[in-house]
Design an enzyme around this catalytic site. Structure first.
Site, PDB file in Angstrom:
ATOM      1  N   SER A   1       4.876  10.252  -5.627  1.00  0.00           N
ATOM      2  CA  SER A   1       5.698  11.438  -5.883  1.00  0.00           C
ATOM      3  C   SER A   1       4.852  12.638  -6.298  1.00  0.00           C
ATOM      4  O   SER A   1       5.193  13.779  -6.005  1.00  0.00           O
ATOM      5  CB  SER A   1       6.743  11.129  -6.955  1.00  0.00           C
ATOM      6  OG  SER A   1       6.112  10.687  -8.143  1.00  0.00           O
TER       7      SER A   1
ATOM      8  N   ASP B   1     -17.641   2.081  -0.757  1.00  0.00           N
ATOM      9  CA  ASP B   1     -17.839   1.606   0.618  1.00  0.00           C
ATOM     10  C   ASP B   1     -18.619   2.639   1.440  1.00  0.00           C
ATOM     11  O   ASP B   1     -18.256   2.949   2.568  1.00  0.00           O
ATOM     12  CB  ASP B   1     -16.486   1.305   1.271  1.00  0.00           C
ATOM     13  CG  ASP B   1     -16.619   0.375   2.477  1.00  0.00           C
ATOM     14  OD1 ASP B   1     -17.656  -0.314   2.581  1.00  0.00           O
ATOM     15  OD2 ASP B   1     -15.702   0.330   3.312  1.00  0.00           O
TER      16      ASP B   1
ATOM     17  N   LEU C   1       7.640   5.859  -2.335  1.00  0.00           N
ATOM     18  CA  LEU C   1       7.813   7.282  -2.626  1.00  0.00           C
ATOM     19  C   LEU C   1       7.635   7.567  -4.109  1.00  0.00           C
ATOM     20  O   LEU C   1       7.090   8.607  -4.487  1.00  0.00           O
ATOM     21  CB  LEU C   1       9.193   7.753  -2.153  1.00  0.00           C
ATOM     22  CG  LEU C   1       9.332   7.994  -0.646  1.00  0.00           C
ATOM     23  CD1 LEU C   1      10.785   8.244  -0.294  1.00  0.00           C
ATOM     24  CD2 LEU C   1       8.473   9.164  -0.197  1.00  0.00           C
TER      25      LEU C   1
END
Length: 631
Positions: A328, A463, A324
């Site tokens: 944030s 990619d 978290l």
């Protein structure tokens, strides 16, 4: 409250005093030149390639890869001029080992009144970075924080955002016409050390003391950048493999007065550093006392006993805290889902809901989504995705963190018609028309142009392939899967990732990360769209290997080879062969082995959008609008 306020004021005053004292000691003794070295924008010898003398240091800069990342060059570009055997490019370096790092020097206008000579190096700010620390640390005093501030006027030196791109001006000079006529090929940037004298430097670089004084003047001080004139790079002496210390550098005679001055400077600096160390020790002890008292009161909690915060960080809950903390900045932009909602929407991630790999289809509040399950921290992907917003990029709706499994889920918009790979190489009865394929190519090019040209710093996807291109209900293309993406480019990495058949040669050989590797992969996708073939066949041969030969020779033979290359389903259409040949020309230009000769996405979008009205000529110079030839 009053006592606490007084303590904070005391702490703040003490802190400022220490910083001021240490800064003054450093600036007084080591950085007399802070503005850089002036030049003339009319000087014909600019720009030029030159070299800096760099000393590796522990713990992060004792290998060529990390130093290459710092200076945006490959390992071989450092090892060759530094006399390091190619077999040793991966070997660890010794602290203070001698290296020559190539840079491109130019004369740059900082503002209306300041023009200085430097090589601009892009650096992505990390946590804890400051202009001061980077200048004297990573870049080894090859620049000054004052010059960095001048070159980056929009950035606040004391409040740098993580991820922002800053330009570091590495001091350099190009030899003027007179020096070149006298046989000087390079002015090597060398940082003058407290233990140095000019005779020693002249001996190290096979130059002369007078030549060095002629270029730099007589008032050379500690940590100034000295420009050493040489006709060719000297052969550096390198430690034998397995050596524990670098070889001694050649010593110059020098005069005793200068040696005494250097010795006095070292003693003065040592005394100053000792004072700083003592003051810092006092500060640390005081902080520990304050923290101990504060932590004791905090830990007791409202009702005494172990605090709630401590309980929460135990076990796997702590992993959730870390995750978290990393994401944030994204909390306000994206919806945060509950794990139970995702489990219910996918029947506990049952195989029936698998779209591909670890991506699941889910229905939440009667809306379809694609959920990507990840067993690692997705903070980097989230940080990149929160910066981008474009119709040709798959939109991220939200995310979820499962603290029990330390797993992160990314919730994307659902793109109805699946991947381009399945349409080209799957078992669909319906084949894509040429118009569909051309529209898809333009959509992907627009998405890449956005992340290459309109994000700061630039984003490299790393990619690009047909399975990472998704088609919506209107058969419009969206680029997906930013799991390998990198914010910032022109860097070097030792960790090569990607998909066979799409990886650019320079990335595979030297780990060079730039927008050009996306352009190479896009060229392979264009070949897939034209041919209907896979990027790698069953024998392991890559599709792009002989593509450049198709457009060789006379026009009639060229068109025949293009027709033989095409997907057989396209031959049943009424289409313009010139249009197909035009897109083929774009693909071949994207696949140029020299990345500098590949077109930019701006040029590619322009040419693809004009493919029905123009034909193209591919030469050794690559493809650009000036190579367009009207039919």
């Amino acid at each position: 409250m009053q006592i606490k306020k007084m303590k904070m004021e005391y702490f703040y005053s003490l802190f400022l005093f220490i910083i001021f004292t240490c800064n003054n000691l450093h600036i007084t003794n080591s950085q007399p030149n802070t503005t850089g070295y002036t030049c003339s924008t009319n000087q014909t010898t600019y720009p030029c390639q030159t070299y800096v003398y760099y000393r590796p240091f522990s713990p992060n800069y004792l290998n060529l890869a990390s130093i290459g990342d710092l200076f945006s060059v490959s390992r071989l570009m450092i090892s060759r001029p530094s006399n390091i055997n190619i077999s040793s490019v991966d070997a660890p370096l010794q602290p203070n080992q001698s290296l020559f790092v190539p840079i491109q020097c130019s004369c740059n206008r900082v503002n209306t009144s300041v023009v200085i000579s430097y090589a601009p190096l892009n650096h992505t700010i990390q946590g804890g970075d400051t202009f001061y620390q980077l200048s004297i640390g990573q870049f080894g005093n090859l620049t000054t924080f004052q010059s960095v501030e001048a070159v980056n006027p929009t950035l606040i030196a004391t409040d740098l955002d993580v991820g922002v791109n800053a330009v570091f001006p590495i001091f350099c000079k190009c030899p003027n016409e007179t020096l070149r006529q006298n046989g000087v090929s390079f002015l090597i940037s060398y940082v003058f050390q407290p233990s140095d004298n000019i005779s020693r430097i002249a001996s190290l670089f096979n130059s002369t003391t007078q030549a060095i004084f002629d270029v730099n003047g007589n008032n050379i001080q500690d940590f100034d950048t000295v420009f050493v004139p040489v006709s060719q790079l000297p052969l550096l002496s390198q430690p034998a493999p397995g050596a524990t210390s670098p070889p001694p550098a050649p010593s110059g005679s020098g005069n005793s007065t200068q040696g005494d001055d250097r010795k006095g400077a070292v003693i003065g600096l040592s005394v100053g550093l000792a004072i700083c160390g003592l003051l810092l020790l006092i500060l640390i002890i005081w902080l520990l006392c304050v923290y101990k008292q504060y932590g004791k009161r905090k830990g007791e909690g409202k009702y005494g006993g172990e605090g709630k915060h401590q309980k929460f960080e135990k076990g796997k809950k702590g992993e959730e805290v870390n995750l978290l903390a990393d994401v944030s900045d994204c909390l306000d932009k994206y919806k945060v889902y509950r794990v139970d909602d995702l489990i219910e929407a996918t029947d506990d991630f049952d195989e029936r809901y698998v779209i591909e790999g670890s991506v699941y289809r889910a229905s939440i509040d009667d809306e379809l989504y694609a959920i990507k399950k990840m067993n690692w921290n997705a903070s980097e992907e989230l940080k990149i995705l929160q910066k981008v917003n474009h119709g040709n990029l798959v939109k991220l709706d939200g995310f979820c963190i499962d603290h029990e499994e330390a797993t992160c889920y990314l919730v994307y918009e659902y793109v109805e018609n699946g991947s381009l790979h399945s349409w080209l190489h799957g078992n669909q009865r319906e084949k894509l028309s040429w118009k569909n394929r051309l529209t898809i190519a333009i959509d992907v090019a627009n998405g890449l142009q956005y992340i290459h040209e309109h994000t700061r710093p630039k984003v490299v996807h790393k990619d690009i392939k047909s399975s990472n291109i998704l088609l919506d209900s209107n058969m419009r293309a969206k680029i997906a899967n930013f799991g390998l993406a990198k914010s910032g480019c022109n860097a070097i990495t030792m960790h090569i990732v990607g998909t066979q058949g799409y990886i650019a040669p320079e990335y595979l050989a030297d780990g060079v990360v730039s927008t050009k590797i996306d352009i190479f992969a896009f060229g392979v996708v264009l070949l897939e769209l034209i041919s209907g073939r896979e990027a790698v066949d069953k024998e392991g041969k890559v599709l792009w290997e002989d593509a450049d030969k198709i457009l060789e020779g006379k026009e009639d033979k060229k068109m025949k080879r293009v027709k033989d290359w095409m997907d057989s389903s396209l031959l049943r259409e009424s289409l313009s062969m010139e249009s197909v040949a035009s897109v083929m020309a774009v693909a071949v230009a994207c696949l140029h082995r020299d990345p500098s000769r590949r077109p930019s996405m701006v040029d590619i979008v322009y040419t693809l959008c004009k493919s029905d009205d123009f034909s193209f000529d591919v030469s050794d110079e690559g493809l650009s609008p000036r190579h367009l030839v009207a039919r």
